[in-house]
Design a protein around this motif. Structure first.
Motif, PDB file in Angstrom:
ATOM      1  N   ASP A  32       4.789 -25.513  12.561  1.00  0.00           N
ATOM      2  CA  ASP A  32       3.847 -26.616  12.772  1.00  0.00           C
ATOM      3  C   ASP A  32       4.582 -27.921  12.500  1.00  0.00           C
ATOM      4  O   ASP A  32       4.683 -28.353  11.349  1.00  0.00           O
ATOM      5  N   PRO A  33       5.126 -28.572  13.539  1.00  0.00           N
ATOM      6  CA  PRO A  33       5.897 -29.794  13.308  1.00  0.00           C
ATOM      7  C   PRO A  33       5.067 -30.926  12.732  1.00  0.00           C
ATOM      8  O   PRO A  33       5.600 -31.808  12.056  1.00  0.00           O
ATOM      9  N   ASN A  34       3.758 -30.919  12.978  1.00  0.00           N
ATOM     10  CA  ASN A  34       2.909 -31.995  12.465  1.00  0.00           C
ATOM     11  C   ASN A  34       2.854 -32.017  10.940  1.00  0.00           C
ATOM     12  O   ASN A  34       2.631 -33.062  10.342  1.00  0.00           O
ATOM     13  N   SER A  35       3.040 -30.862  10.322  1.00  0.00           N
ATOM     14  CA  SER A  35       3.017 -30.802   8.856  1.00  0.00           C
ATOM     15  C   SER A  35       4.351 -30.359   8.269  1.00  0.00           C
ATOM     16  O   SER A  35       4.437 -30.103   7.076  1.00  0.00           O
ATOM     17  N   SER A  36       5.390 -30.251   9.108  1.00  0.00           N
ATOM     18  CA  SER A  36       6.722 -29.837   8.642  1.00  0.00           C
ATOM     19  C   SER A  36       6.664 -28.498   7.919  1.00  0.00           C
ATOM     20  O   SER A  36       7.240 -28.325   6.844  1.00  0.00           O
ATOM     21  N   THR A  37       5.981 -27.534   8.538  1.00  0.00           N
ATOM     22  CA  THR A  37       5.694 -26.265   7.865  1.00  0.00           C
ATOM     23  C   THR A  37       5.952 -25.090   8.796  1.00  0.00           C
ATOM     24  O   THR A  37       5.734 -25.181  10.004  1.00  0.00           O
ATOM     25  N   ILE A  38       6.429 -23.990   8.228  1.00  0.00           N
ATOM     26  CA  ILE A  38       6.486 -22.705   8.914  1.00  0.00           C
ATOM     27  C   ILE A  38       5.626 -21.716   8.140  1.00  0.00           C
ATOM     28  O   ILE A  38       5.684 -21.661   6.912  1.00  0.00           O
ATOM     29  N   VAL A  39       4.826 -20.957   8.877  1.00  0.00           N
ATOM     30  CA  VAL A  39       4.031 -19.880   8.286  1.00  0.00           C
ATOM     31  C   VAL A  39       4.520 -18.562   8.868  1.00  0.00           C
ATOM     32  O   VAL A  39       4.712 -18.452  10.090  1.00  0.00           O
ATOM     33  N   GLU A  40       4.733 -17.602   8.011  1.00  0.00           N
ATOM     34  CA  GLU A  40       5.116 -16.257   8.436  1.00  0.00           C
ATOM     35  C   GLU A  40       4.030 -15.274   8.037  1.00  0.00           C
ATOM     36  O   GLU A  40       3.504 -15.329   6.913  1.00  0.00           O
ATOM     37  N   LEU A  41       3.694 -14.376   8.937  1.00  0.00           N
ATOM     38  CA  LEU A  41       2.819 -13.253   8.644  1.00  0.00           C
ATOM     39  C   LEU A  41       3.519 -11.998   9.153  1.00  0.00           C
ATOM     40  O   LEU A  41       3.827 -11.911  10.343  1.00  0.00           O
ATOM     41  N   ALA A  42       3.812 -11.072   8.260  1.00  0.00           N
ATOM     42  CA  ALA A  42       4.478  -9.831   8.633  1.00  0.00           C
ATOM     43  C   ALA A  42       3.690  -8.657   8.070  1.00  0.00           C
ATOM     44  O   ALA A  42       3.219  -8.696   6.934  1.00  0.00           O
ATOM     45  N   MET A  43       3.545  -7.608   8.884  1.00  0.00           N
ATOM     46  CA  MET A  43       2.869  -6.385   8.459  1.00  0.00           C
ATOM     47  C   MET A  43       3.726  -5.204   8.882  1.00  0.00           C
ATOM     48  O   MET A  43       4.259  -5.187   9.994  1.00  0.00           O
ATOM     49  N   TRP A  44       3.878  -4.232   8.003  1.00  0.00           N
ATOM     50  CA  TRP A  44       4.728  -3.086   8.322  1.00  0.00           C
ATOM     51  C   TRP A  44       4.168  -1.817   7.698  1.00  0.00           C
ATOM     52  O   TRP A  44       3.408  -1.847   6.733  1.00  0.00           O
ATOM     53  N   SER A  45       4.576  -0.699   8.291  1.00  0.00           N
ATOM     54  CA  SER A  45       4.158   0.615   7.812  1.00  0.00           C
ATOM     55  C   SER A  45       5.253   1.614   8.110  1.00  0.00           C
ATOM     56  O   SER A  45       5.991   1.471   9.096  1.00  0.00           O
ATOM     57  N   SER A  46       5.357   2.642   7.267  1.00  0.00           N
ATOM     58  CA  SER A  46       6.192   3.785   7.620  1.00  0.00           C
ATOM     59  C   SER A  46       5.504   4.535   8.756  1.00  0.00           C
ATOM     60  O   SER A  46       4.301   4.387   8.990  1.00  0.00           O
ATOM     61  N   LEU A  47       6.284   5.330   9.480  1.00  0.00           N
ATOM     62  CA  LEU A  47       5.761   6.056  10.636  1.00  0.00           C
ATOM     63  C   LEU A  47       5.600   7.541  10.330  1.00  0.00           C
ATOM     64  O   LEU A  47       6.420   8.126   9.611  1.00  0.00           O
ATOM     65  N   HIS A  63       0.841  -1.188   0.000  1.00  0.00           N
ATOM     66  CA  HIS A  63       0.000   0.000   0.000  1.00  0.00           C
ATOM     67  C   HIS A  63       0.882   1.246   0.000  1.00  0.00           C
ATOM     68  O   HIS A  63       2.093   1.158   0.225  1.00  0.00           O
ATOM     69  N   PRO A  64       0.308   2.420  -0.223  1.00  0.00           N
ATOM     70  CA  PRO A  64       1.095   3.655  -0.208  1.00  0.00           C
ATOM     71  C   PRO A  64       1.709   3.921   1.158  1.00  0.00           C
ATOM     72  O   PRO A  64       1.371   3.287   2.159  1.00  0.00           O
ATOM     73  N   GLN A  65       2.600   4.887   1.203  1.00  0.00           N
ATOM     74  CA  GLN A  65       3.291   5.248   2.429  1.00  0.00           C
ATOM     75  C   GLN A  65       2.313   5.547   3.553  1.00  0.00           C
ATOM     76  O   GLN A  65       1.253   6.122   3.333  1.00  0.00           O
ATOM     77  N   SER A  66       2.697   5.124   4.753  1.00  0.00           N
ATOM     78  CA  SER A  66       1.912   5.303   5.984  1.00  0.00           C
ATOM     79  C   SER A  66       0.686   4.404   6.052  1.00  0.00           C
ATOM     80  O   SER A  66      -0.142   4.552   6.948  1.00  0.00           O
ATOM     81  N   GLN A  67       0.572   3.467   5.099  1.00  0.00           N
ATOM     82  CA  GLN A  67      -0.453   2.435   5.174  1.00  0.00           C
ATOM     83  C   GLN A  67       0.230   1.100   5.490  1.00  0.00           C
ATOM     84  O   GLN A  67       1.432   0.934   5.287  1.00  0.00           O
ATOM     85  N   TRP A  68      -0.552   0.148   5.976  1.00  0.00           N
ATOM     86  CA  TRP A  68       0.000  -1.148   6.355  1.00  0.00           C
ATOM     87  C   TRP A  68       0.142  -2.062   5.146  1.00  0.00           C
ATOM     88  O   TRP A  68      -0.746  -2.140   4.297  1.00  0.00           O
ATOM     89  N   ASN A  69       1.284  -2.726   5.075  1.00  0.00           N
ATOM     90  CA  ASN A  69       1.594  -3.695   4.029  1.00  0.00           C
ATOM     91  C   ASN A  69       1.596  -5.096   4.628  1.00  0.00           C
ATOM     92  O   ASN A  69       1.752  -5.267   5.843  1.00  0.00           O
ATOM     93  N   LEU A  70       1.480  -6.098   3.768  1.00  0.00           N
ATOM     94  CA  LEU A  70       1.327  -7.475   4.238  1.00  0.00           C
ATOM     95  C   LEU A  70       2.239  -8.420   3.465  1.00  0.00           C
ATOM     96  O   LEU A  70       2.335  -8.348   2.243  1.00  0.00           O
ATOM     97  N   LEU A  71       2.908  -9.297   4.200  1.00  0.00           N
ATOM     98  CA  LEU A  71       3.677 -10.408   3.632  1.00  0.00           C
ATOM     99  C   LEU A  71       3.275 -11.680   4.360  1.00  0.00           C
ATOM    100  O   LEU A  71       3.317 -11.731   5.593  1.00  0.00           O
ATOM    101  N   VAL A  72       2.880 -12.698   3.608  1.00  0.00           N
ATOM    102  CA  VAL A  72       2.603 -14.015   4.185  1.00  0.00           C
ATOM    103  C   VAL A  72       3.415 -15.036   3.395  1.00  0.00           C
ATOM    104  O   VAL A  72       3.399 -15.026   2.158  1.00  0.00           O
ATOM    105  N   GLN A  73       4.129 -15.896   4.108  1.00  0.00           N
ATOM    106  CA  GLN A  73       4.895 -16.960   3.470  1.00  0.00           C
ATOM    107  C   GLN A  73       4.551 -18.300   4.108  1.00  0.00           C
ATOM    108  O   GLN A  73       4.337 -18.384   5.323  1.00  0.00           O
ATOM    109  N   VAL A  74       4.509 -19.336   3.271  1.00  0.00           N
ATOM    110  CA  VAL A  74       4.339 -20.712   3.737  1.00  0.00           C
ATOM    111  C   VAL A  74       5.554 -21.493   3.256  1.00  0.00           C
ATOM    112  O   VAL A  74       5.851 -21.507   2.055  1.00  0.00           O
TER     113      VAL A  74
END
Length: 220
Positions: free
Chosen positions: A174-189, A97-108
């Motif tokens: 999640d060791p049961n499925s041998s998986t890592i999930v990442e969720l990251a959100m960031w914004s300029s201040l 998103h534009p500056q000063s809005q929240w952005n999103l990254l999700v990885q599996v």
């Protein structure tokens, strides 16, 4: 800004030429050579959904060879020797998103094969991430990390960068499925929208729930 750093560290914000979408219909097994559509977090479970109406992540997903986590760009973390993420099946979805809005990254990130081996790899990778988060201020002096959740399978942290930007980072193994999930959100201040006071546990539950269906038998 962080978007540039993400690209520099391998978290490109758009698919490169020749890349194909990584999300596929179905469940795993038998489809284990890509991240299935059903593994992605429900957009409604992502913080600030009432405002941003996050799109379906499977439709945005691209392959993520040798993925790095979002915080590693902000912390300028050095490469990991013999990084097990180099041989994982991984995909990412990014919403900018534009500056000063929240952005999103999700990885599996998923390790194929024997679950006993894959689960150990997922937990080891999480421990390496935990160590790097603790070292964040050493590798990037302008940062100020604050760990909010510190469990064997979950890490939550808020990282401020010298008053320029802030990141909320969630990592779930999640060791049961041998998986890592990442969720990251960031914004300029300062962000135009205050951060929603969502309990970490609620975010982690939303990240974990899809894995039971995506990786058959992982939640017995």
């Amino acid at each position: 800004m962080l978007a540039v750093a993400l690209a520099t560290c391998g978290l490109a914000i758009a698919p490169s030429a020749g890349w194909s979408a990584s999300a596929v219909p179905g469940q795993c097994p038998p489809i284990c050579d890509a991240i299935p559509d059903s593994a992605w977090v429900d957009p409604a479970a992502i913080p600030l959904y009432p405002v941003y109406r996050w799109p379906g992540l499977a439709g945005l997903a691209v392959t993520a060879p040798s993925p790095r986590f979002g915080f590693e760009a902000l912390c300028t973390s050095p490469p990991v020797a013999n990084d097990p993420r180099a041989y994982a099946v991984a995909a990412r979805s990014v919403v900018l998103h534009p500056q000063s809005q929240w952005n999103l990254l999700v990885q599996v990130v998923h390790w194929r094969g024997d679950t006993a081996t894959g689960s150990a790899t997922a937990l080891t990778t999480l421990e390496t991430a935990r160590s790097r988060l603790r070292d964040c201020q050493s590798t990037a002096a302008q940062t100020s990390p604050s760990i909010t959740t510190n469990d064997p399978q979950r890490i939550g942290v808020v990282i401020s960068d010298a008053g320029d930007q802030v990141m909320h980072e969630y990592l779930l193994a999640d060791p049961n499925s041998s998986t890592i999930v990442e969720l990251a959100m960031w914004s300029s201040l300062p962000p135009q929208l205050d951060w929603a006071a969502v309990p970490d546990a609620q975010v982690f539950d939303g990240m974990a729930a899809p894995l039971c269906n995506a990786y058959l038998g992982s939640c017995r």
